[in-house]
Design an enzyme around this catalytic site. Structure first.
Site, mmCIF file in Angstrom:
data_model
loop_
_atom_site.group_PDB
_atom_site.id
_atom_site.type_symbol
_atom_site.label_atom_id
_atom_site.label_comp_id
_atom_site.label_asym_id
_atom_site.label_seq_id
_atom_site.Cartn_x
_atom_site.Cartn_y
_atom_site.Cartn_z
ATOM 1 N N GLY A 25 24.715 31.817 33.828
ATOM 2 C CA GLY A 25 25.562 31.087 34.758
ATOM 3 C C GLY A 25 25.045 31.138 36.182
ATOM 4 N N LEU A 117 33.309 40.862 38.751
ATOM 5 C CA LEU A 117 33.304 39.763 39.710
ATOM 6 C C LEU A 117 34.573 38.929 39.567
ATOM 7 C CD1 LEU A 117 29.638 38.427 39.697
ATOM 8 C CD2 LEU A 117 30.828 39.635 41.520
ATOM 9 N N TYR A 148 44.020 30.921 36.468
ATOM 10 C CA TYR A 148 42.706 31.558 36.630
ATOM 11 C C TYR A 148 42.816 32.756 37.572
ATOM 12 C CZ TYR A 148 37.767 32.053 37.923
ATOM 13 O OH TYR A 148 36.495 32.535 38.165
ATOM 14 N N LYS A 152 41.944 36.854 36.976
ATOM 15 C CA LYS A 152 41.044 37.654 37.808
ATOM 16 C C LYS A 152 41.766 38.854 38.435
ATOM 17 C CE LYS A 152 37.148 35.618 37.170
ATOM 18 N NZ LYS A 152 36.056 36.354 36.512
ATOM 19 N N HIS A 191 33.046 22.692 40.614
ATOM 20 C CA HIS A 191 33.704 22.983 41.877
ATOM 21 C C HIS A 191 33.285 21.952 42.919
ATOM 22 C CE1 HIS A 191 34.171 27.080 40.044
ATOM 23 N NE2 HIS A 191 35.347 26.932 40.591
#
Length: 324
Positions: A25, A117, A148, A152, A191
């Protein structure tokens, strides 16, 4: 070791096994490049076809076989406003399963150092700017990507819980908006920055007289090149220890309108830019307070214009191989 006992971060063993989850990624591939440049000799990565991180038994078997000393958890299901608002269940369920499986397996294997992360979307929509680490859980999230964000936040709390219960010196880092090689340039899942690069580059190729972007162009965003992020990750692993997540960013922001104008200039587009104000803007401003990171001795090095030029060049070289 239990939480509270002294741990002093130091240079990592270049010969030890280092697992980068999500190594293909945007962030993961940059971390692999950084580790290779730093002299690490045993970097392990698995594609999703080789190892489905949502499969708990497979993840535990992998850790038992590889026994990594160090882990960076950069694997995640990611996307822009459209993808996040359309598929919130997927973003919540997939990411929580990935995180729980990897973190639990790493804990059972007693991984020495792990860096999780996250994302700057963990912070409240109207958090005071620039956003400090202690803004976490002090207000409502941005509705378009709250699922999301919750995933996280769960990861951050999981790392903190491991520190308290098992004493492992694991840490979390919260990057700002990232860009660079191996980004997702798809029309529906990307994004804002890669989406703009693709939109303007295609406008140049098609000779379009105008480009239409979502929203008003007034929200302010901070951007950091993935290679800077990778450098910060290695720096944190070797220089920071603590339960609180660390913001990683450039410390400066620009409007979406400004970034669109810069990208248009970089790709050579001289047509008109229009703004569809019926579409959502998202959070009005998202600038991270990076003083905690700066105090450890790290600052970003790649200028935004330079980073965009490098990213556009990479995009054009790989455009036929990208996710669409």
């Amino acid at each position: 070791m239990t939480e509270g006992l002294q741990f002093s971060p130091t240079e990592l063993d270049r010969d030890a096994t280092f697992y980068v989850a999500g190594h293909r990624g945007l962030v993961g591939s940059a971390i692999v490049r950084r580790l290779e440049a730093a002299g690490f000799h045993n970097i392990v990565g698995k594609t999703s076809n080789e190892l489905d991180l949502k499969n708990r038994d497979a993840v535990f078997d992998f850790f038992a076989a590889e026994k990594p000393a160090y882990v960076v958890l950069a694997a995640a299901k990611v996307g822009g406003i459209l993808a996040n608002s359309t598929y919130p269940v997927d973003f919540l369920s997939d990411n929580v399963r990935i995180q729980v499986n990897v973190l639990d397996a790493a804990r059972e294997s007693e991984v020495e150092r792990l860096l999780f992360l996250g994302s700057s979307c963990i912070y409240p929509k109207f958090a005071k700017q620039p956003i400090r680490e202690d803004s976490l859980l002090t207000g409502a999230l941005e509705p378009t990507n709250d699922a999301y964000a919750i995933a996280k936040i769960t990861g951050i709390l999981h790392v903190q819980a491991v520190r308290r219960q098992y004493g492992l010196p694991w840490i979390s880092a919260m990057p700002t908006n990232l860009y660079g090689p191996n980004d997702n340039f798809s029309r529906t899942g990307s994004h804002v920055l890669p989406a703009l690069i693709r939109r303007y580059d295609e406008a140049v190729a098609e000779g379009a007289s105008s480009v239409t972007n979502w929203g008003t162009g007034t929200p302010r965003r901070e951007f950091l090149h993935a290679d800077d992020m990778a450098d910060a990750c290695l720096h944190l692993l070797e220089h920071y220890d603590g339960p609180q997540q660390v913001n990683v960013g450039s410390g400066t922001d620009v409007t979406i309108r400004d970034i669109a104008d810069t990208i248009a200039s970089v790709v050579g587009y001289d047509g008109e830019t229009r703004w569809d104000k019926t579409k959502p803007d998202g959070t009005p401003q998202k600038l991270l307070d990076v003083s905690k990171l700066t105090q450890t001795g790290w600052t970003s090095k790649i200028d935004l214009r330079e980073g965009l030029e490098r990213t556009v060049a990479w995009y054009r070289e790989h455009v036929n191989d990208l996710r669409i």
